[in-house]
Write a protein that holds these residues in place. Structure first.
Motif, PDB file in Angstrom:
ATOM      1  N   UNK A  91       0.814  -1.219   0.000  1.00 37.20           N
ATOM      2  CA  UNK A  91       0.000   0.000   0.000  1.00 37.20           C
ATOM      3  C   UNK A  91       0.840   1.258   0.000  1.00 37.20           C
ATOM      4  N   UNK A  92       1.923   1.261   0.783  1.00 36.86           N
ATOM      5  CA  UNK A  92       2.795   2.445   0.824  1.00 36.86           C
ATOM      6  C   UNK A  92       3.474   2.661  -0.527  1.00 36.86           C
ATOM      7  N   UNK A  93       3.794   1.573  -1.222  1.00 34.55           N
ATOM      8  CA  UNK A  93       4.392   1.686  -2.560  1.00 34.55           C
ATOM      9  C   UNK A  93       3.372   2.250  -3.554  1.00 34.55           C
ATOM     10  N   UNK A  94       2.122   1.787  -3.450  1.00 41.22           N
ATOM     11  CA  UNK A  94       1.063   2.305  -4.329  1.00 41.22           C
ATOM     12  C   UNK A  94       0.874   3.813  -4.100  1.00 41.22           C
ATOM     13  N   UNK A  95       0.896   4.247  -2.838  1.00 37.14           N
ATOM     14  CA  UNK A  95       0.753   5.670  -2.538  1.00 37.14           C
ATOM     15  C   UNK A  95       1.930   6.461  -3.109  1.00 37.14           C
ATOM     16  N   UNK A  96       3.141   5.912  -2.972  1.00 43.12           N
ATOM     17  CA  UNK A  96       4.328   6.585  -3.509  1.00 43.12           C
ATOM     18  C   UNK A  96       4.243   6.718  -5.024  1.00 43.12           C
ATOM     19  N   UNK A  97       3.812   5.659  -5.702  1.00 44.88           N
ATOM     20  CA  UNK A  97       3.669   5.714  -7.164  1.00 44.88           C
ATOM     21  C   UNK A  97       2.599   6.730  -7.555  1.00 44.88           C
ATOM     22  N   UNK A  98       1.484   6.726  -6.813  1.00 38.72           N
ATOM     23  CA  UNK A  98       0.400   7.667  -7.119  1.00 38.72           C
ATOM     24  C   UNK A  98       0.847   9.114  -6.924  1.00 38.72           C
ATOM     25  N   UNK A  99       1.796   9.339  -6.013  1.00 34.70           N
ATOM     26  CA  UNK A  99       2.316  10.693  -5.787  1.00 34.70           C
ATOM     27  C   UNK A  99       3.095  11.199  -6.991  1.00 34.70           C
ATOM     28  N   UNK A 153       2.009  25.004  -8.550  1.00 34.55           N
ATOM     29  CA  UNK A 153       2.692  25.642  -7.423  1.00 34.55           C
ATOM     30  C   UNK A 153       1.654  26.196  -6.478  1.00 34.55           C
ATOM     31  N   UNK A 154       1.793  26.034  -5.169  1.00 34.62           N
ATOM     32  CA  UNK A 154       2.905  25.415  -4.454  1.00 34.62           C
ATOM     33  C   UNK A 154       2.720  23.910  -4.202  1.00 34.62           C
ATOM     34  N   UNK A 155       1.553  23.362  -4.577  1.00 32.30           N
ATOM     35  CA  UNK A 155       1.285  21.938  -4.340  1.00 32.30           C
ATOM     36  C   UNK A 155       0.849  21.303  -5.651  1.00 32.30           C
ATOM     37  N   UNK A 156       1.512  20.215  -6.039  1.00 31.11           N
ATOM     38  CA  UNK A 156       1.139  19.509  -7.267  1.00 31.11           C
ATOM     39  C   UNK A 156      -0.187  18.772  -7.093  1.00 31.11           C
ATOM     40  N   UNK A 157      -0.867  18.519  -8.202  1.00 30.05           N
ATOM     41  CA  UNK A 157      -2.069  17.696  -8.189  1.00 30.05           C
ATOM     42  C   UNK A 157      -1.650  16.274  -8.584  1.00 30.05           C
ATOM     43  N   UNK A 158      -2.016  15.297  -7.762  1.00 30.68           N
ATOM     44  CA  UNK A 158      -1.585  13.920  -8.032  1.00 30.68           C
ATOM     45  C   UNK A 158      -2.757  12.950  -7.835  1.00 30.68           C
ATOM     46  N   UNK A 159      -2.454  11.657  -7.979  1.00 30.59           N
ATOM     47  CA  UNK A 159      -3.461  10.614  -7.769  1.00 30.59           C
ATOM     48  C   UNK A 159      -3.456  10.071  -6.333  1.00 30.59           C
ATOM     49  N   UNK A 160      -2.790  10.767  -5.408  1.00 28.47           N
ATOM     50  CA  UNK A 160      -2.684  10.261  -4.038  1.00 28.47           C
ATOM     51  C   UNK A 160      -4.028  10.093  -3.349  1.00 28.47           C
ATOM     52  N   UNK A 161      -4.926  11.054  -3.517  1.00 26.93           N
ATOM     53  CA  UNK A 161      -6.212  10.916  -2.823  1.00 26.93           C
ATOM     54  C   UNK A 161      -6.960   9.680  -3.311  1.00 26.93           C
ATOM     55  N   UNK A 185      -5.608   6.867  -4.391  1.00 25.58           N
ATOM     56  CA  UNK A 185      -4.944   5.704  -3.797  1.00 25.58           C
ATOM     57  C   UNK A 185      -5.250   5.585  -2.307  1.00 25.58           C
ATOM     58  N   UNK A 186      -5.171   6.688  -1.589  1.00 29.01           N
ATOM     59  CA  UNK A 186      -5.356   6.634  -0.126  1.00 29.01           C
ATOM     60  C   UNK A 186      -6.802   6.317   0.227  1.00 29.01           C
ATOM     61  N   UNK A 187      -7.763   6.919  -0.458  1.00 29.54           N
ATOM     62  CA  UNK A 187      -9.169   6.594  -0.196  1.00 29.54           C
ATOM     63  C   UNK A 187      -9.444   5.114  -0.456  1.00 29.54           C
ATOM     64  N   UNK A 188      -8.936   4.605  -1.557  1.00 27.92           N
ATOM     65  CA  UNK A 188      -9.162   3.198  -1.898  1.00 27.92           C
ATOM     66  C   UNK A 188      -8.525   2.282  -0.860  1.00 27.92           C
ATOM     67  N   UNK A 189      -7.285   2.560  -0.495  1.00 27.57           N
ATOM     68  CA  UNK A 189      -6.584   1.731   0.493  1.00 27.57           C
ATOM     69  C   UNK A 189      -7.291   1.780   1.843  1.00 27.57           C
ATOM     70  N   UNK A 231      13.443   8.795   1.942  1.00 30.04           N
ATOM     71  CA  UNK A 231      13.137   8.096   0.694  1.00 30.04           C
ATOM     72  C   UNK A 231      12.303   9.020  -0.204  1.00 30.04           C
ATOM     73  N   UNK A 232      12.514   9.016  -1.504  1.00 34.03           N
ATOM     74  CA  UNK A 232      11.823   9.952  -2.402  1.00 34.03           C
ATOM     75  C   UNK A 232      10.401   9.498  -2.749  1.00 34.03           C
TER      76      UNK A 232
END
Length: 195
Positions: free
Chosen positions: A30-38, A45-53, A55-59, A83-84
């Protein structure tokens, strides 16, 4: 004590170990999926739009509160250790320094939305896309509030509102609806294996 009595505790202990290993594997995955979604993001700027929400909602909805929290806290710990895994790492910094930057409120919001969604999932709401979607909407509101408050602290009230809410409302509601649909379809398969 007969032989079967002596064997039973060993089998029980083995099942507990297997269960713990299974849960650890799910949290790591799950943490890897969140990292990939990020990293799947639209630079802003100042915050990118990503697929994290998404991934996190689903998990959170599939894993429930305890395993969902273990997963998001593991993800944050990975980032804190350098870790990046965050959307802006390593180009915008790493570790705690990055976490205290413009995305800091959203990182805290990820924990809050995991609590809300995981709590609802543990009560069976994942079976209905409307119920789990409502819980996700509450989690989304908390996420945006925490993210915006942190941006207000960094950039002032007006810019905090402009940067913290506006760019994310439509896209996050679409991701929330998609997550609710995914969970209602796949949740039964995954959650049955978590028992």
């Amino acid at each position: 004590m007969n032989r079967s009595d002596a064997l039973f505790p060993s089998l029980l202990q083995s099942n507990k170990v297997n269960r713990a290993l299974w849960f650890a594997m799910l949290a790591i995955t799950g943490s890897i999926v969140i990292a990939i979604s990020a990293k799947v993001k639209v630079p802003m700027w100042p915050v990118d739009m990503s697929l994290q929400t998404l991934a996190i909602f689903t998990i959170a909805a599939v894993f429930g509160l305890k395993l969902g929290m273990a997963t998001i806290l593991l993800y944050l710990a990975e980032g804190a250790m350098g870790l990046p895994v965050f959307q802006g790492t390593p180009e915008r910094g790493i570790g705690i320094a990055y976490m205290m930057g413009s995305t800091g409120g959203y990182l805290l919001g990820f924990v809050a939305m995991t609590v809300v969604t995981g709590w609802a999932a543990d009560r069976g709401w994942w079976r209905s896309p409307f119920k789990i979607g409502a819980a996700m909407l509450v989690g989304e509101a908390v996420l945006l509030m925490l993210g915006t408050l942190w941006l207000m602290y960094l950039f002032g009230f007006a810019q905090g509102i402009e940067y913290g809410i506006g760019p994310f409302i439509v896209s996050d509601i679409l991701k929330l609806a998609l997550a609710a649909g995914i969970v209602s379809v796949l949740g039964n398969v995954v959650r049955s294996r978590l028992r």
